[in-house]
Scaffold this active site. Sequence first.
Site, PDB file in Angstrom:
ATOM      1  N   GLU A  40       0.828  -1.247  -0.052  1.00 20.22           N
ATOM      2  CA  GLU A  40      -0.012   0.000  -0.059  1.00 20.22           C
ATOM      3  C   GLU A  40       0.924   1.332  -0.028  1.00 20.22           C
ATOM      4  OE1 GLU A  40      -3.015   0.039   3.294  1.00 20.22           O
ATOM      5  OE2 GLU A  40      -2.566   2.303   3.309  1.00 20.22           O
ATOM      6  N   ARG A  44       0.080  10.546   0.688  1.00 19.09           N
ATOM      7  CA  ARG A  44       0.412  11.495   1.562  1.00 19.09           C
ATOM      8  C   ARG A  44       1.727  12.349   0.888  1.00 19.09           C
ATOM      9  NH1 ARG A  44       0.608   7.658   7.113  1.00 19.09           N
ATOM     10  NH2 ARG A  44      -1.357   6.749   6.500  1.00 19.09           N
ATOM     11  N   LYS A 128     -11.015  -1.446   7.188  1.00 16.95           N
ATOM     12  CA  LYS A 128      -9.594  -0.948   7.955  1.00 16.95           C
ATOM     13  C   LYS A 128     -10.008  -0.656   9.516  1.00 16.95           C
ATOM     14  CE  LYS A 128      -6.163   2.317   7.582  1.00 16.95           C
ATOM     15  NZ  LYS A 128      -4.762   2.463   6.938  1.00 16.95           N
TER      16      LYS A 128
HETATM   17  C1  3PG Z   1      -2.024   3.848   8.036  1.00 12.74           C
HETATM   18  O1  3PG Z   1      -2.223   4.799   7.106  1.00 12.74           O
HETATM   19  O2  3PG Z   1      -2.453   2.564   8.078  1.00 12.74           O
HETATM   20  C2  3PG Z   1      -1.051   4.084   9.001  1.00 12.74           C
HETATM   21  O3  3PG Z   1      -0.545   5.240   8.965  1.00 12.74           O
HETATM   22  C3  3PG Z   1      -0.013   2.905   9.436  1.00 12.74           C
HETATM   23  O4  3PG Z   1       0.114   3.108  10.906  1.00 12.74           O
HETATM   24  P1  3PG Z   1       1.530   3.228  11.352  1.00 12.74           P
HETATM   25  O5  3PG Z   1       2.352   4.135  10.737  1.00 12.74           O
HETATM   26  O6  3PG Z   1       1.558   3.181  12.829  1.00 12.74           O
HETATM   27  O7  3PG Z   1       2.168   1.812  11.179  1.00 12.74           O
END
Ligand code: 3PG
Length: 213
Positions: A40, A44, A128
């Site tokens: 994924e 961003r 999710k």
């Molecule tokens: C996401 O978008 O799923 C999160 O930013 C992932 O979370 P993490 O950076 O704490 O692993």
Amino acid sequence: MDATKLLHGVRIVPVVVVDDPSIAIPLAEALYEADLGTIEITLRTPSALDVIENIAVKLPEVVVGAGSVRAANQLTQIKNAGARFAVSPGSGQQLLDAVAKHEIPFVPGAVTASEIINLQERGYTLTKFFPAELAGGTKLLKALGAPLPEARFFPTGGITPELAMDYLALPSVTCIGGSWLTPADLLAAGDFRAITRIARETATLAGYQEFRE
Ligand code: 3PG
């Protein structure tokens, strides 16, 4: 469109924040080498779409998707870039309508029972669960699973290699994801061997083997 079928057999999804299209291929190869073939790329960064496109065009064996999807117009962009699935921290009516139009496998975000039921009404079994650790982690997932036995989760947010197995052991958890697999400092240093190592360590810790039919 529910993403259960696409993610069948996938248990760990690297969630990547990257803004340099030139590292898209070595990065995806490093993950693929550790058997993480579903990635994924979060929307961003200004270059996220180029990163997706590079992977989609040059490494078709990798299933690349877009994360942090939050607006209907992004669906056209990610489909044009070659994304095979989309993930969102939440869901909105316009976004869900656009997903139905584009027919792209989609994992909308939900934390509460009402959000999950609303999405089930629109045909989504898999949602999710974000931010997983802050929201209540495996305890909350167990609590939600009792009255919502059909619900399946893709938790992300605060998951570490040490916590991975606790999540993966829950029958309601389809797969987990996170950015721990692709730390920003290793990406900046171009240390893709270290990324493969982290991915392998996590897979071993989680007793994990990805399989595709
Ligand atoms: C996401 O978008 O799923 C999160 O930013 C992932 O979370 P993490 O950076 O704490 O692993």
